[in-house]
Scaffold this motif. Structure first.
Motif, mmCIF file in Angstrom:
data_model
loop_
_atom_site.group_PDB
_atom_site.id
_atom_site.type_symbol
_atom_site.label_atom_id
_atom_site.label_comp_id
_atom_site.label_asym_id
_atom_site.label_seq_id
_atom_site.Cartn_x
_atom_site.Cartn_y
_atom_site.Cartn_z
ATOM 1 N N ILE A 57 -5.033 16.727 -37.444
ATOM 2 C CA ILE A 57 -6.019 16.887 -38.508
ATOM 3 C C ILE A 57 -5.213 17.187 -39.764
ATOM 4 C CG2 ILE A 57 -7.963 18.225 -39.380
ATOM 5 C CD1 ILE A 57 -8.638 18.927 -36.466
ATOM 6 N N CYS A 58 -5.223 16.275 -40.716
ATOM 7 C CA CYS A 58 -4.322 16.375 -41.873
ATOM 8 C C CYS A 58 -4.911 17.260 -42.965
ATOM 9 C CB CYS A 58 -4.003 14.981 -42.398
ATOM 10 S SG CYS A 58 -3.193 13.919 -41.202
ATOM 11 N N ALA A 59 -5.249 18.476 -42.588
ATOM 12 C CA ALA A 59 -5.820 19.470 -43.500
ATOM 13 C C ALA A 59 -5.810 20.809 -42.783
ATOM 14 C CB ALA A 59 -7.249 19.098 -43.881
ATOM 15 N N GLY A 85 -7.473 11.852 -41.536
ATOM 16 C CA GLY A 85 -7.076 12.133 -42.909
ATOM 17 C C GLY A 85 -8.214 11.979 -43.894
ATOM 18 N N GLY A 86 -7.838 11.924 -45.175
ATOM 19 C CA GLY A 86 -8.801 11.804 -46.252
ATOM 20 C C GLY A 86 -9.289 13.124 -46.803
ATOM 21 N N MET A 87 -8.696 14.246 -46.310
ATOM 22 C CA MET A 87 -9.227 15.574 -46.665
ATOM 23 C C MET A 87 -8.141 16.445 -47.325
ATOM 24 S SD MET A 87 -11.254 16.097 -43.070
ATOM 25 C CE MET A 87 -9.774 15.803 -42.101
ATOM 26 N N THR A 97 -3.088 13.197 -47.637
ATOM 27 C CA THR A 97 -2.887 12.241 -46.544
ATOM 28 C C THR A 97 -1.790 11.252 -46.906
ATOM 29 O OG1 THR A 97 -5.194 12.473 -45.871
ATOM 30 C CG2 THR A 97 -4.025 10.540 -45.068
ATOM 31 N N THR A 98 -1.708 10.894 -48.170
ATOM 32 C CA THR A 98 -0.608 10.046 -48.638
ATOM 33 C C THR A 98 0.733 10.716 -48.361
ATOM 34 O OG1 THR A 98 -1.979 9.094 -50.377
ATOM 35 C CG2 THR A 98 0.396 8.919 -50.663
#
Length: 235
Positions: free
Chosen positions: A86-88, A13-15, A20-21
């Motif tokens: 992959i959270c994007a 996450g973070g992208m 991501t939240t």
């Protein structure tokens, strides 16, 4: 379901951190909805610093981006993850390299999105996403393998949408004027034959409500979470 039977998901996450939240909330809400009570998801999260990744994207250094995400994937597998997310959307451009770096499955966001579109009978949706996701073949080709012919906005529309995503949504900003601009892109696509809309950036759902669009919508983040829950809970 006993906790030992729930499969552990590894999230890259973070992208951006904003979406991501959303992933974290949806995954936990989904497990609770399916299992009830105090159940929540078993998750491992590797949250990257997005600024270097965004720079790699802008510079076209996809090899470096693939290396960074592959390292995160290996760490998650070593920590006990049984599948990867992959959270994007955009970073699925490097999904093949990430999948090759580990022995656990990678749950692909475009496959989940395609299944959601087919379930609604959508075959020619408008893809709303970053320029990378709209213009490069990796995402639209994956949809095409499912019989989905994605439309994209014109050049000016793609440029405006990309700026909205990076300059506003990824930084937690939602603007009424930007919402109006994106809705105008949707209306133009509807006039050109679009029969649905893909929220093909995981931040688009922060700007638009699916019910307000007027066409069938698949939010890629929501579809991705659904596929991950099916894996985690064995459904």
């Amino acid at each position: 379901m006993p906790i030992s039977e729930m499969r552990r998901l590894g999230l890259i996450g973070g992208m951006s951190a904003e979406s991501t939240t959303t992933y974290y909330q949806l995954l936990n809400q989904g497990v609770r909805a399916r299992l009830g009570g105090l159940h929540s998801a078993e998750l491992l999260l590797w949250s990257v610093d997005f600024a270097p990744i965004a720079r790699m994207q802008a510079e076209g250094d996809w090899d470096a981006a693939a290396a960074a995400l592959s390292e995160a994937a290996r760490r998650l597998e070593q920590a006990g993850a049984e599948a990867l997310m992959i959270c994007a959307n955009t970073m699925h451009l490097v999904a093949p390299a990430v999948a090759d770096a580990v022995s656990i499955p990678l749950i692909h966001i475009a496959d989940a999105t395609a299944e959601g579109l087919k379930a609604q009978g959508v075959r020619r949706p408008l893809l709303l996403a970053t320029r990378f996701t709209m213009e490069k073949a990796f995402y639209r080709d994956r949809l095409a393998a499912h019989g989905i012919e994605a439309m994209i906005p014109g050049e000016a529309g793609r440029e405006r949408l990309h700026a909205i995503i990076y300059d506003e949504l990824c930084q937690g900003v939602t603007d009424v004027g930007s919402r109006t601009a994106v809705m105008a892109l949707i209306e133009r696509a509807r006039a050109e034959g679009a029969d649905g809309v893909i929220f093909g950036c995981t931040e688009i759902g922060l700007l638009l409500e699916p019910d307000a669009v007027g066409l069938p919508v698949v939010d890629s983040a929501v579809a991705h979470v659904g596929a991950a829950l099916d894996f985690a809970l064995g459904t």
